[in-house]
Motif scaffolding. Structure first.
Motif, PDB file in Angstrom:
ATOM      1  N   SER A  38      11.600   2.694  -2.024  1.00  0.00           N
ATOM      2  CA  SER A  38      12.501   3.824  -2.360  1.00  0.00           C
ATOM      3  C   SER A  38      12.697   3.888  -3.729  1.00  0.00           C
ATOM      4  O   SER A  38      13.138   5.173  -4.271  1.00  0.00           O
ATOM      5  N   PRO A  40      10.756   4.178  -6.538  1.00  0.00           N
ATOM      6  CA  PRO A  40      10.019   4.916  -7.499  1.00  0.00           C
ATOM      7  C   PRO A  40      10.512   6.451  -7.117  1.00  0.00           C
ATOM      8  O   PRO A  40      10.029   7.476  -7.720  1.00  0.00           O
ATOM      9  N   GLY A 132       7.588  -1.471  -8.298  1.00  0.00           N
ATOM     10  CA  GLY A 132       8.963  -1.658  -7.907  1.00  0.00           C
ATOM     11  C   GLY A 132       8.993  -3.266  -7.836  1.00  0.00           C
ATOM     12  O   GLY A 132       8.081  -3.935  -8.093  1.00  0.00           O
ATOM     13  N   GLY A 134      10.282  -6.181  -4.746  1.00  0.00           N
ATOM     14  CA  GLY A 134      10.710  -6.522  -3.673  1.00  0.00           C
ATOM     15  C   GLY A 134      11.869  -7.625  -3.659  1.00  0.00           C
ATOM     16  O   GLY A 134      12.014  -8.160  -4.873  1.00  0.00           O
ATOM     17  N   HIS A 138       8.169  -9.747  -4.721  1.00  0.00           N
ATOM     18  CA  HIS A 138       6.748  -9.360  -4.562  1.00  0.00           C
ATOM     19  C   HIS A 138       6.455  -8.008  -5.318  1.00  0.00           C
ATOM     20  O   HIS A 138       7.532  -7.075  -5.705  1.00  0.00           O
ATOM     21  N   ARG A 167      13.772  -0.719   7.666  1.00  0.00           N
ATOM     22  CA  ARG A 167      14.654   0.422   7.767  1.00  0.00           C
ATOM     23  C   ARG A 167      13.900   1.598   7.705  1.00  0.00           C
ATOM     24  O   ARG A 167      14.541   2.923   7.946  1.00  0.00           O
ATOM     25  N   PHE A 168      12.557   1.640   7.519  1.00  0.00           N
ATOM     26  CA  PHE A 168      11.923   3.110   7.472  1.00  0.00           C
ATOM     27  C   PHE A 168      11.114   3.243   9.039  1.00  0.00           C
ATOM     28  O   PHE A 168      10.683   4.251   9.251  1.00  0.00           O
ATOM     29  N   LYS A 202      18.983  -6.465  -6.021  1.00  0.00           N
ATOM     30  CA  LYS A 202      17.877  -6.869  -7.000  1.00  0.00           C
ATOM     31  C   LYS A 202      18.524  -7.555  -8.079  1.00  0.00           C
ATOM     32  O   LYS A 202      17.448  -8.219  -8.647  1.00  0.00           O
TER      33      LYS A 202
HETATM   34  P1  PGA Z   1      12.282  -0.580  -2.710  1.00  0.00           P
HETATM   35  O1  PGA Z   1      11.002  -1.522  -2.460  1.00  0.00           O
HETATM   36  O2  PGA Z   1      11.999   0.149  -3.903  1.00  0.00           O
HETATM   37  O3  PGA Z   1      12.364   0.265  -1.341  1.00  0.00           O
HETATM   38  O4  PGA Z   1      13.205  -1.594  -2.697  1.00  0.00           O
HETATM   39  C1  PGA Z   1      10.499  -2.119  -3.581  1.00  0.00           C
HETATM   40  C2  PGA Z   1       9.146  -3.048  -3.113  1.00  0.00           C
HETATM   41  O5  PGA Z   1       9.180  -3.595  -2.013  1.00  0.00           O
HETATM   42  O6  PGA Z   1       8.326  -3.207  -4.109  1.00  0.00           O
END
Ligand code: PGA
Length: 252
Positions: A38, A40, A132, A134, A138, A167-168, A202
């Motif tokens: 989500s 980016p 992004g 995780g 990750h 969630r998706f 994050k």
């Molecule tokens: P997110 O995922 O932008 O949906 O938080 C980031 C990722 O898992 O690399």
């Protein structure tokens, strides 16, 4: 490394998109490494906007995506091929044949992974990699592990990633358990890496990644060795860094 703190998600997204636009202006045939998730989406919205206004063309760009779920076809609404098409590709002038994502339906893992590494190598590597992060640190689907995976691989997703990504999906059971992911090597060898990070949840992991020890248990920590790393974050995500290392943060 530059750490850019934006007041909110919108400003962060515009700032990160600006780096990509600058890359494409200066090298129209850039190889762009792209990310899903989500975070980016706002970056892609800005790129689409600038394209529609006639400022930006992707007609000579080549893209390589970080990862894809195993077992999902490109037209499955939860596949990353579908995501990229919906969130970016179909709104801009990139040639579909210039976009690359591992084929989640091909279960010949050795062939898929070797071909993806050969592709990236044949393109001369990545000019700009968008990332992004995780909740578990990750990058791509390079999950916490005992070692850094250098090349493209088929990986088991950790429980925390399955939960985060559920969630998706309609149900958690629907989240694929495995994925193909680009390895660490092409990411750290990219000429420039732009990471986007948003939200309070994050804050701890981005702090640990950038200021903690470099360890495969926090895959994003490898980015500490990347010379041209720009982290664009919103105030929530960068709150711990701004508090503990205010001198390393730029404000926009
Ligand atoms: P997110 O995922 O932008 O949906 O938080 C980031 C990722 O898992 O690399």
């Amino acid at each position: 490394m530059r750490i850019i703190l934006a007041e909110n998600y919108e400003i962060m997204s515009k700032k990160a998109a600006g780096f990509i636009a600058a890359q494409v202006y200066t090298k129209p045939d850039s190889v762009l490494g792209l990310a899903t998730g989500s975070t980016p989406v706002g970056v892609y919205d800005n790129l689409i906007d600038w394209h529609k206004k006639g400022y930006l063309s992707f007609k000579d760009c080549i893209t390589v995506n970080l990862d894809e779920y195993c077992g999902l076809s490109a037209d499955h609404p939860q596949s990353y091929a579908y995501f990229m098409n919906e969130k970016l590709f179909r709104h801009i002038d990139i040639k579909p044949e210039n976009t690359h994502i591992p084929d989640g339906l091909n279960d010949d893992a050795d062939a898929v992974c070797a071909a993806y590494d050969r592709l990236i190598e044949s393109l001369g590597g990545i000019d700009l990699q968008l990332l992004g992060i995780g909740n578990n640190g990750h990058i791509g689907f390079n999950e916490p592990d005992k070692y850094f995976r250098m090349d493209t691989g088929k990986v088991d997703l950790t429980l925390s990633t399955i939960k985060a990504n559920s969630r998706f999906f309609e149900r958690e059971e629907d989240v694929p358990r495995q994925a193909y992911t680009m390895g660490i090597r092409p990411i750290v060898q990219a000429k420039q890496v732009i990471m986007v990070v948003s939200g309070k949840q994050k804050a701890e992991i981005i702090y640990e990644s950038l200021f903690g020890p470099v360890t495969p248990m926090v895959p994003a920590s490898i980015l500490q060795i990347v010379q041209n790393l720009v982290v664009c974050g919103d105030a929530d995500a960068l709150s711990i860094i701004a508090e503990k290392h205010p001198q390393s943060v730029e404000f926009v």
